[in-house]
Design a protein around this motif. Structure first.
Motif, short mmCIF file in Angstrom:
data_model
loop_
_atom_site.label_atom_id
_atom_site.label_comp_id
_atom_site.label_asym_id
_atom_site.label_seq_id
_atom_site.Cartn_x
_atom_site.Cartn_y
_atom_site.Cartn_z
N ARG A 8 0.83 -1.20 0.00
CA ARG A 8 0.00 0.00 0.00
C ARG A 8 0.87 1.25 0.00
O ARG A 8 0.62 2.20 -0.75
N ARG A 9 1.92 1.25 0.82
CA ARG A 9 2.82 2.40 0.87
C ARG A 9 3.56 2.57 -0.46
O ARG A 9 3.73 3.69 -0.94
N GLU A 10 4.00 1.47 -1.06
CA GLU A 10 4.66 1.55 -2.36
C GLU A 10 3.74 2.19 -3.40
O GLU A 10 4.17 3.01 -4.19
N TYR A 11 2.47 1.79 -3.40
CA TYR A 11 1.53 2.36 -4.36
C TYR A 11 1.32 3.84 -4.10
O TYR A 11 1.30 4.65 -5.03
N GLU A 12 1.18 4.21 -2.83
CA GLU A 12 0.98 5.62 -2.50
C GLU A 12 2.18 6.47 -2.88
O GLU A 12 2.03 7.59 -3.38
N MET A 13 3.38 5.93 -2.68
CA MET A 13 4.60 6.70 -2.93
C MET A 13 5.00 6.73 -4.40
O MET A 13 5.60 7.69 -4.87
N HIS A 14 4.70 5.66 -5.14
CA HIS A 14 5.20 5.58 -6.51
C HIS A 14 4.09 5.27 -7.52
O HIS A 14 3.81 6.06 -8.41
N GLY A 15 3.46 4.14 -7.40
CA GLY A 15 2.51 3.67 -8.41
C GLY A 15 1.25 4.50 -8.53
O GLY A 15 0.61 4.52 -9.58
N GLY A 16 0.89 5.20 -7.49
CA GLY A 16 -0.35 5.95 -7.50
C GLY A 16 -0.19 7.41 -7.89
O GLY A 16 -1.18 8.15 -7.93
N THR A 17 1.02 7.81 -8.22
CA THR A 17 1.22 9.21 -8.61
C THR A 17 0.64 9.44 -10.01
O THR A 17 0.62 8.51 -10.83
N PRO A 18 0.20 10.63 -10.30
CA PRO A 18 -0.38 10.90 -11.62
C PRO A 18 0.56 10.57 -12.78
O PRO A 18 0.13 10.05 -13.81
N GLU A 19 1.86 10.85 -12.62
CA GLU A 19 2.82 10.56 -13.69
C GLU A 19 2.91 9.05 -13.94
O GLU A 19 2.91 8.60 -15.09
#
Length: 82
Positions: A8-19
């Protein structure tokens, strides 16, 4: 004790960013275009490789080619030496 990954933290920090969402959408669009063109099929073990893809930015205008999964995963971008 083994390290436990926090997905979940990985997604929030990297995978979930708009870019990253835009880059993932561009990768999916390239795969779907190759499927539509008949170059690849689901489950055939092939992947779409972006030729000279930039580390950052847009992938939509980057040319692609079909390669095996092994070739695509073994070829990594050059990184600075520490």
């Amino acid at each position: 004790m083994a390290y436990k990954r926090d997905y979940r933290r990985e997604y929030e920090m990297h995978g979930g960013t708009p870019e990253q969402k835009k880059r993932r959408a561009a990768r999916n669009a390239a795969r779907n275009a190759a499927i539509k063109a008949g170059k690849v099929k689901k489950g055939d073990g092939k992947e779409i490789d972006h030729i000279n893809a930039p580390r950052f930015g847009d992938l939509r205008k980057v040319p692609t080619r079909v390669v095996s999964r092994k070739v695509n995963r073994s070829r990594q971008p050059k990184r600075g030496r520490k």
